[in-house]
Every structure is written in C-alpha cells, then in structure tokens.
Design an enzyme around this catalytic site. Structure first.
Site, PDB file in Angstrom:
ATOM      1  CD  GLU A   1      -2.322   1.528   2.646  1.00  0.00           C
ATOM      2  OE1 GLU A   1      -2.252   2.734   2.978  1.00  0.00           O
ATOM      3  OE2 GLU A   1      -2.705   0.634   3.404  1.00  0.00           O
TER       4      GLU A   1
ATOM      5  CB  CYS B   1      -2.910   5.847   3.715  1.00  0.00           C
ATOM      6  SG  CYS B   1      -3.899   4.615   4.586  1.00  0.00           S
TER       7      CYS B   1
END
Length: 510
Positions: free
Chosen positions: A253, A289
C-alpha cells in the site's frame, strides 16, 4: 548518549527530537537468515494447525495487547506524538481486528473448499474426482507503517491476516516506533507461549538500515510480503520481490490522493461541508493514507463560500507535530515547492519549528492540467481544491487520475444523472467509493476494500484491511482422485469441519 552506533539505534522523542533512553539492536542479514530459516521449519505444521487452535492464538494476542495497553500507549505517544485517545482507539481496533480473523478462521470460509464429484460413465471421457482448497503460502515478511504504530505494524492487519492464514510472520519494525513494536512483539511471544506454539511463528526484526528490509524480501524462505509506506520505498522492494530467482507476491500500500467530487446540490444542502472537509484532511495531522488529498468542485458562488470557509478554518488549525523528523522535512519541502508553482493559491495556519502548518491549496482545472506533479501525495495536513468550469470539465479531470484507495462523492438526488456518469470512472481508479461521507475512517469488517490500482497499491485485486485480507497469504491446491483418508478435513465427504463448501458449483454445508 549516541543516538546511533554500528550495533544499536535509539527511538526519537517525537516532541523534542531527542533520543529516548532504550537501545535497539540493528539486525542484519544474519538475523534475517536465522528468523527465516526457523520460520520455514515451523511453517508446515503451522499451516496444518486446526482452525480452533489458530483462532485461539489470535484471541490470546488480542488479550495480551489489551493487558499491556497502558505501556503500549505511553511508549507510542512518546515515539509518534499521536494523542493518547487516538492510541487507545487504535489498540481497540487492533485487538478487534485479531478477533475478526479468529472468527474468519473458525468459520473455515477461508478454505474456499470446492468439490467436483466424479462421473465415471461420462462420455467421451470419465469425469475425475477433483477437490480444491486454499493453503498458506509459507513465511511472510511484514513491514510496519509509520503512521499506525499498532493497527498497521507488528500486530496489525498484515500480521493478523497472515497468522490467520497459517503463515509464520517476520516483521520489520518501523524506526519511528521501535519501542512500541518491541512491547507488541512481547505480547505476541507471550501468546505463543500460552498456546504452546513455537516462537519461530513470529519474529520482530529491528534496524535503521535499508539493507535489513532488502535482505528480508530477498530471502528464499520468504514467500510473500506485506508493506505499507512510501511509493519510492515500496516500489524498490516490489521490484526486488519480482527480481528474485523465485518471484513472490508483494502486497504494497503506497500512495493515494483520494479524490473527492462535490456537486452543486451538496454545496447548497450541507452548511457544514467545509468543516467536515477540514476535519477529515487534518485528522491525525493529515497522516492518514485515506486523507482527502484533492477536491474537485464547480465554479459557483457556493463553492467560493466553501473555499473561504475552509481557508478560515485552516488558519485556525493548531500546529502539527508529525511522526518523524524525516516526515516533517519532506512535508515542508513539498508544501513549499507546490506553493511556489504558478497558478496556485495557498493558505497556511500558524506554526513554529519543529511543528508544521496546515496548508490548503486552491487552483483551477486549467492549471491542474498543466501540473501533473500535483497529483502526487503530500503526507501531512494539506489538501488541494480544484475549481472546475462545469460537470464536463470535472468528468474530464477524473479521466486523468491515477489509482487511489478511495474516491468520494458529495451530491443530492438532483445531481444523480451526472453522478451516474462519474461512478464508472471512479470504479476504475479506487478500491472504495464513499458517498456523502469522508474516506478517512476505514472500517474493519467483511466487505471492506483497502487497496486500489497503482500507486494506491501494487495488487489491486486484494485488500489490506478486513476479512478478505487473509486471501493474500493463501494459494489454491486441487486434489485429484485422492483417497478419502488422505484428503484434508476441509475436503472430506463427511465435512468434519462443518464449513460452507461448493459442490458441483452449488453452495452446500455438507
């Protein structure tokens, strides 16, 4: 106290920048080899461990974390500057995540058991008996994240899902919070002891050198990698994983700007929309994020009012202490660079070093098209509003966007015809679509997708959060014509595990 020698390193007090008084070993390729070799030796027995025993391990880890929550929170607060209330919530999230995977394991659904019954009289050829299930890949390397010292680190989602799958785990702790990782590792080690399982099922490696992570990804006994971090670091490790003699899956990620599209009807209907936006973009000092990093809105009086309110709220923001000096320096450099570009307006809050100011950029769609670098994520309390001329302009900009973790839409029913034109594009670039909300929070459940096309993640067909994350660490194996006594329990005719299965393409519980 020397904050760094050849053999040890120290954590940094996030508030003062001073070294904290506890040394951590700088592990090397030697320790990587020891950990990976030991993990490989226990991997076969661990993947064949019965579901109830593996689920019990996950629940025991959760209980151990809760039992030491005071120690964990105190240390994490010093190392990351994250508030204690946030860390308290993160411990609960981490424990609940472990228990969710315990439920997944007990259900047996992760086996994905499929049985095709034989038909020896089928013409022109007999149909064989074929049965299929998922098995664990083997030892997994997990890289801890800077911004979630618990939920995405030593006992976080990657570790929990890998253990649930039956994979031993070697964690490369993040240098932003080595003390926190050490306490969490002690909790896992204690849980393994209580469950009378080998300690080699979990290992924490620490160090402040890139060579440690490179050695871990390169080791032949490592069969998959989970990573949460920067695009640059993640891409380098991704390349390394795929250049090995035996390439392995790398679930990274990396970076996302998480676009938000606000339609005129929402601007008119929601008086507090700007408040919601600023709260989301500054949550956790903008170090989520899933932060909304860019907002697209139409050139209307309501949008201008939205911008002015958001700018006013930005000016009122308190100074932010970021996770590490490196993150702080990167944020300040990127914000200054973007603010010096042509065609962009910026509003700052007040802040003095070592804290940073929140920032809100505003530009036009025309200027956005001229600056592709503006699509790069800036990690910290900032966002960018792009003013579009009309809906067609907004839709056109959506076609330029790269992959993100999320895409958000704010609208009411009067704009649904235009929204319906946007959704197909957002499905192509995001792992999660959010409607009339904000993407910052990530629910840990069965339907969650936390991933997306590159650069949001390196494997858009997976998720790093939620029950489905377990499937990253599994692979299918088919068993053709094996005697009943030699089949795994998940595939035996009498279904001793009492799990849901598919028989000849139809759901069955027997």
């Amino acid at each position: 106290m020397n904050p760094q020698t050849d053999n040890v390193f120290y954590a940094t007090n996030a508030f003062t920048g001073e070294a904290l008084p506890l040394a951590f070993p700088v592990h090397t390729e030697v320790e990587v080899n020891q950990a990976a070799t030991a993990a490989a030796k226990v991997a076969r027995d661990f993947r064949r461990l019965n579901n109830s025993k593996r689920a019990s391990l996950l629940r025991t880890i959760a209980s151990e974390l809760e039992a030491r929550s005071d120690d964990i929170i105190a240390r994490a607060h010093l190392e990351t500057a994250l508030p204690e209330v946030r860390l308290t919530g993160e411990i609960a999230r981490t424990a609940n995540q472990l228990r969710l995977f315990a439920d997944v394991v007990n259900s047996g659904s992760y086996h994905q058991a499929i049985l095709d019954t034989p038909n020896p009289t089928r013409a022109p050829l007999p149909k064989p008996d074929i049965r299929r299930q998922q098995i664990a890949l083997g030892p997994v390397a997990v890289f801890g994240a800077s911004n979630f010292p618990l939920a995405f680190s030593a006992a976080g989602g990657d570790t929990a899902s890998a253990l649930a799958a039956g994979c031993p785990v070697i964690v490369k702790g993040h240098t932003a919070h080595p003390g926190t990782s050490q306490i969490v590792a002690e909790c896992i080690e204690q849980a393994l002891k209580q469950e009378q399982l080998p300690q080699a099922i979990f290992t924490l490696l620490q160090g402040n050198q890139r060579a440690l992570g490179q050695a871990l990804v390169s080791h032949p006994e490592i069969k998959a990698v989970g990573f949460t971090g920067s695009v640059g670091g993640g891409r380098a490790l991704f390349n390394l994983a795929h250049e090995r003699p035996e390439p392995i899956p790398f679930y990274g990620e990396l970076g996302a700007i998480n676009p938000t599209f606000i339609f005129p009807s929402a601007m008119r209907a929601k008086a507090d929309l700007a408040d919601q936006f600023v709260a989301s973009m500054t949550m956790g000092c903008g170090q989520f994020c899933t932060k909304p990093g860019v907002v697209f809105a139409l050139n209307t009086p309501e949008t201008q009012a939205f911008i002015e309110t958001a700018q006013s709220l930005i000016r009122q923001q308190s100074p932010s202490t970021l996770l590490t000096p490196g993150i702080r320096d990167s944020y300040q450099s990127q914000v200054v660079s973007r603010g010096s570009d042509d065609g962009i307006d910026v509003t700052f809050s007040q802040a003095e070093s070592p804290c940073v100011a929140s920032a809100l950029f505003v530009t036009s769609s025309e200027n956005w098209r001229k600056h592709p670098a503006w699509e790069e994520e800036i990690f910290g309390p900032q966002s960018l509003i792009v003013v579009c001329e009309n809906v067609a302009d907004m839709l056109s900009l959506s076609e330029m966007l790269a992959g993100s973790l999320t895409a958000t839409i704010h609208a009411t029913e009067e704009d649904y015809p235009q929204v319906s034109q946007l959704i197909p594009r957002l499905e192509e670039i995001a792992g999660r679509l959010v409607f009339n909300g904000w993407p910052t929070g990530v629910e840990v459940g069965y339907a969650m997708v936390h991933g997306g096309p590159y650069p949001a993640s390196t494997h858009s067909a997976s998720t790093s959060v939620g029950a489905e994350a377990i499937h990253r660490w599994l692979r299918p194996v088919a068993y053709q014509a094996l005697p009943e006594s030699l089949l795994p329990d998940s595939l035996k005719a009498e279904n001793p595990l009492e799990i849901a299965r598919a028989v000849d393409g139809k759901a069955a519980h027997s």
